[in-house]
Design an enzyme around this catalytic site. Structure first.
Site, mmCIF file in Angstrom:
data_model
loop_
_atom_site.group_PDB
_atom_site.id
_atom_site.type_symbol
_atom_site.label_atom_id
_atom_site.label_comp_id
_atom_site.label_asym_id
_atom_site.label_seq_id
_atom_site.Cartn_x
_atom_site.Cartn_y
_atom_site.Cartn_z
ATOM 1 N N LEU A 192 5.664 2.364 9.730
ATOM 2 C CA LEU A 192 4.640 2.443 10.719
ATOM 3 C C LEU A 192 4.339 0.993 11.304
ATOM 4 C CD1 LEU A 192 2.714 3.978 12.302
ATOM 5 C CD2 LEU A 192 1.154 4.043 10.660
ATOM 6 N N GLY A 237 -1.030 -3.385 13.039
ATOM 7 C CA GLY A 237 -1.285 -3.117 11.574
ATOM 8 C C GLY A 237 -2.387 -2.003 11.371
ATOM 9 N N THR A 243 7.797 -0.828 2.290
ATOM 10 C CA THR A 243 8.092 -0.619 1.149
ATOM 11 C C THR A 243 9.286 0.434 0.877
ATOM 12 O OG1 THR A 243 5.856 -0.593 0.705
ATOM 13 C CG2 THR A 243 7.372 0.379 -0.928
ATOM 14 N N HIS A 303 -10.725 -10.590 -21.731
ATOM 15 C CA HIS A 303 -9.528 -11.413 -22.408
ATOM 16 C C HIS A 303 -9.633 -12.963 -22.439
ATOM 17 C CE1 HIS A 303 -7.284 -7.428 -22.273
ATOM 18 N NE2 HIS A 303 -6.546 -8.258 -23.003
ATOM 19 N N GLY A 304 -10.702 -13.288 -21.879
ATOM 20 C CA GLY A 304 -10.807 -14.797 -21.737
ATOM 21 C C GLY A 304 -9.689 -15.768 -21.303
ATOM 22 N N GLU A 330 -1.812 1.231 3.115
ATOM 23 C CA GLU A 330 -2.230 2.721 3.290
ATOM 24 C C GLU A 330 -3.324 2.792 4.175
ATOM 25 O OE1 GLU A 330 -1.025 5.855 1.094
ATOM 26 O OE2 GLU A 330 0.674 4.824 0.278
ATOM 27 N N THR A 362 -6.163 -0.429 5.379
ATOM 28 C CA THR A 362 -7.490 -1.375 4.715
ATOM 29 C C THR A 362 -8.549 -0.484 4.647
ATOM 30 O OG1 THR A 362 -8.522 -2.180 6.479
ATOM 31 C CG2 THR A 362 -6.585 -3.343 5.838
HETATM 32 C C1 LIG Z 1 2.990 -4.912 -0.009
HETATM 33 C C2 LIG Z 1 2.967 -4.351 1.341
HETATM 34 C C3 LIG Z 1 3.363 -2.987 1.288
HETATM 35 C C4 LIG Z 1 3.393 -2.277 2.489
HETATM 36 N N1 LIG Z 1 4.123 -1.147 2.673
HETATM 37 C C5 LIG Z 1 4.009 -0.479 3.943
HETATM 38 C C6 LIG Z 1 4.879 0.522 4.206
HETATM 39 O O1 LIG Z 1 5.362 0.999 3.440
HETATM 40 N N2 LIG Z 1 5.017 1.109 5.642
HETATM 41 C C7 LIG Z 1 4.065 0.591 6.479
HETATM 42 O O2 LIG Z 1 4.269 1.081 7.744
HETATM 43 N N3 LIG Z 1 3.244 -0.460 6.327
HETATM 44 C C8 LIG Z 1 3.455 -0.940 4.860
HETATM 45 N N4 LIG Z 1 2.447 -2.178 4.797
HETATM 46 C C9 LIG Z 1 1.426 -2.601 5.820
HETATM 47 C C10 LIG Z 1 -0.024 -2.308 5.640
HETATM 48 O O3 LIG Z 1 -0.159 -0.837 5.863
HETATM 49 C C11 LIG Z 1 -0.587 -3.110 6.483
HETATM 50 O O4 LIG Z 1 -0.631 -4.577 6.129
HETATM 51 C C12 LIG Z 1 -2.107 -2.741 6.547
HETATM 52 O O5 LIG Z 1 -2.422 -1.579 7.205
HETATM 53 C C13 LIG Z 1 -2.997 -3.881 7.230
HETATM 54 O O6 LIG Z 1 -2.490 -4.275 8.395
HETATM 55 P P1 LIG Z 1 -2.348 -5.873 8.834
HETATM 56 O O7 LIG Z 1 -1.883 -6.463 7.486
HETATM 57 O O8 LIG Z 1 -1.772 -5.986 10.141
HETATM 58 O O9 LIG Z 1 -3.772 -6.363 8.914
HETATM 59 P P2 LIG Z 1 -4.694 -6.204 10.313
HETATM 60 O O10 LIG Z 1 -4.737 -5.041 10.783
HETATM 61 O O11 LIG Z 1 -4.306 -7.604 11.223
HETATM 62 O O12 LIG Z 1 -6.297 -6.571 9.520
HETATM 63 C C14 LIG Z 1 -6.672 -7.920 9.144
HETATM 64 C C15 LIG Z 1 -8.085 -7.794 8.813
HETATM 65 O O13 LIG Z 1 -8.936 -7.277 9.934
HETATM 66 C C16 LIG Z 1 -9.425 -6.172 9.286
HETATM 67 N N5 LIG Z 1 -9.726 -5.027 10.792
HETATM 68 C C17 LIG Z 1 -8.742 -4.917 11.646
HETATM 69 N N6 LIG Z 1 -9.235 -3.991 12.456
HETATM 70 C C18 LIG Z 1 -10.543 -3.639 12.023
HETATM 71 C C19 LIG Z 1 -11.673 -2.946 12.605
HETATM 72 N N7 LIG Z 1 -11.292 -2.165 13.821
HETATM 73 N N8 LIG Z 1 -12.823 -3.021 12.196
HETATM 74 C C20 LIG Z 1 -13.193 -3.848 10.969
HETATM 75 N N9 LIG Z 1 -12.123 -4.411 10.605
HETATM 76 C C21 LIG Z 1 -10.730 -4.630 10.842
HETATM 77 C C22 LIG Z 1 -8.876 -5.430 8.442
HETATM 78 O O14 LIG Z 1 -9.521 -4.495 7.620
HETATM 79 C C23 LIG Z 1 -8.296 -6.654 7.652
HETATM 80 O O15 LIG Z 1 -9.264 -7.201 6.782
HETATM 81 C C24 LIG Z 1 2.529 -2.783 3.549
HETATM 82 C C25 LIG Z 1 1.851 -4.128 3.271
HETATM 83 C C26 LIG Z 1 2.050 -4.545 2.493
HETATM 84 C C27 LIG Z 1 1.096 -6.011 2.082
#
Ligand SMILES: Cc1cc2nc3c(=O)[nH]c(=O)nc-3n(C[C@H](O)[C@H](O)[C@H](O)COP(=O)(O)OP(=O)(O)OC[C@H]3O[C@@H](n4cnc5c(N)ncnc54)[C@H](O)[C@@H]3O)c2cc1C
Length: 397
Positions: free
Chosen positions: A127, A133, A160, A353-354, A378, A380
């Site tokens: 997605l 994001g 992933t 565990h220090g 999944e 934030t």
């Molecule tokens: C190891 C890993 C595995 C992953 N696996 C998958 C996968 O299999 N498939 C897939 O599709 N995605 C995957 N992801 C993506 C993951 O779901 C996104 O990274 C996540 O949803 C956050 O999006 P972003 O990184 O763009 O952060 P951003 O959306 O840019 O957010 C940055 C910060 O702003 C905050 N924020 C954003 N909008 C708001 C709002 N409206 N109000 C308050 N706070 C807000 C967020 O909470 C965060 O703290 C993976 C990511 C990682 C790191």
């Protein structure tokens, strides 16, 4: 639903079998896997042979037919042993097999779900994009109609299993202007199709056994049978899968918390300072008590949510609006609390565990690095709070 808070004999037997398998086959390779940052092909293959990649899928579609409760048992046990293996199974099962089971036609289930549930094929879900994001409906990967099929173009991020998958469920925009309401469609994209390419794979703080891949779609042509669910309803497909994923993420977090607490108890009984085992000090005892309280609460939350999802069944057309709303709120609550409690509990276990807890290669150090991502992926935890608060303001507590 009656208040039944116990597992059946079959569920207990499944837990015992999973636990024995993981101790024998997975636990011994986890340290080296983490160090080498390698996808654990051998153990994934063995888990596929055991049917662990199709636990909630009904037997008629090649799965073990153990529902979401059985699936959470698997994820809880995986969480105790290794978060990478749990994440590989989760990306395939929650995010891959769920949309197929819920929205796939019989032909799609036969072609894609059965081999996935049997462990012959690996699935992934894509997605996220560079510009999309948390605002996950703002999909820019395009899907253009082309004769009797579609042509996909764009770049996906952080997928992933993206490097290893045979098929990826790709969310693409059939109409960028419409956004999530009518403009996004879910496609089943086989990774051997011309134009599909895996780009950069991220180096990460934890989950070293998983791939987190950029996916490049350069004029990938798929047939009409690749559309999962209805054209324009892909965002709905994507979110329904996340409701399942968020509960199973809770189960994996629960397992991680239990393992860390067990390690902390053992360590505190064996580490002597100032002439006494540190477990004799009230500060340590109260830390352990707080850890146990979170585990106790989370166990009920996870299995309650899983049992309710089982009770709903896997035909979304039968769910009432109220049932959908309840399911989504409950999944967001479980995901948010589970991931934060896991971070807190594992942090306290590390503290107990220090200095040893900070040394590379100890299980607690790995667990600490692995746990952090659950507050981010999944959706934030800020987004989970948005989901819960919006629903609260619309419907009340
Ligand atoms: C190891 C890993 C595995 C992953 N696996 C998958 C996968 O299999 N498939 C897939 O599709 N995605 C995957 N992801 C993506 C993951 O779901 C996104 O990274 C996540 O949803 C956050 O999006 P972003 O990184 O763009 O952060 P951003 O959306 O840019 O957010 C940055 C910060 O702003 C905050 N924020 C954003 N909008 C708001 C709002 N409206 N109000 C308050 N706070 C807000 C967020 O909470 C965060 O703290 C993976 C990511 C990682 C790191």
């Amino acid at each position: 639903m009656p208040f039944e808070f116990s597992f059946t004999a079959d569920q207990e037997a499944f837990r015992d079998a999973v636990r024995a398998f993981l101790q024998k086959e997975v636990a011994p390779i986890v340290g080296e896997m983490d160090e080498r940052e390698e996808f654990p092909r051998g153990t994934v293959h063995r888990m596929q042979e055991e049917g662990y990649f199709g636990v909630p899928v009904p037997e008629e579609y090649g799965g073990l037919g153990l529902g979401k409760v059985g699936y959470c048992i698997l994820l809880e046990e995986l969480g105790k042993v290794d978060a990478s293996h749990g994440t590989i199974v989760g990306a395939h099962t929650s995010l891959g097999t769920t949309p197929l089971l819920y929205y796939g036609s019989e032909a799609q289930k036969k072609k894609w779900l059965v081999p996935a549930a049997k462990g012959e094929k690996l699935l992934a879900y894509s997605l996220t994009e560079p510009g999309s994001g948390s605002d996950s409906g703002a999909v820019h990967t395009t899907a253009e109609p082309d004769g009797d099929g579609w042509v996909l173009n764009g770049t996906k991020l952080y997928c992933t299993n993206g490097r290893e998958a045979d098929t990826v469920i790709v969310m693409a925009a059939n109409n960028v202007k419409l956004g999530p309401n009518g403009g996004v469609t879910a496609f089943l994209v086989d990774t051997n199709l011309p134009g599909f390419r895996v780009g950069r794979c991220e180096k990460k703080m934890g989950l070293h056994g998983t791939s987190t891949a950029e996916l490049i779609l350069d004029h990938v042509r798929v047939g009409a049978d690749a559309v999962l669910g209805e054209v324009g309803k892909g965002f709905h497909v994507a979110m329904t899968a996340l409701d399942v994923g968020r509960v199973s993420l809770g189960a994996a977090s629960l397992g991680g918390m239990e393992a860390a607490t067990r390690e902390a108890i053992e360590f505190s009984k064996n580490r002597t300072q100032f002439g006494l085992p540190i477990s004799e000090y009230e500060v340590i005892q109260f830390k352990l008590a707080d850890m146990a309280m979170k585990i106790h609460a989370l166990r009920f939350m996870v299995y309650h949510a899983a049992a309710r999802q089982d009770a709903l069944g896997h035909d979304p057309t039968r769910w009432s609006r109220l049932e959908r709303q309840d399911k989504t709120r409950e999944a967001a609550i479980v995901k948010c609390l589970a991931s934060e409690w896991a971070s807190e509990v594992i942090d306290e276990a590390l503290q107990i565990h220090g200095g040893l807890g900070y040394i590379r290669g100890t299980p607690i150090e790995r667990a600490y690095r692995d746990a952090r991502i659950s507050e981010i992926f999944e959706g934030t935890n800020e987004i989970q709070r948005l989901v819960v608060s919006r629903d609260l303001l619309a419907r009340g507590i």
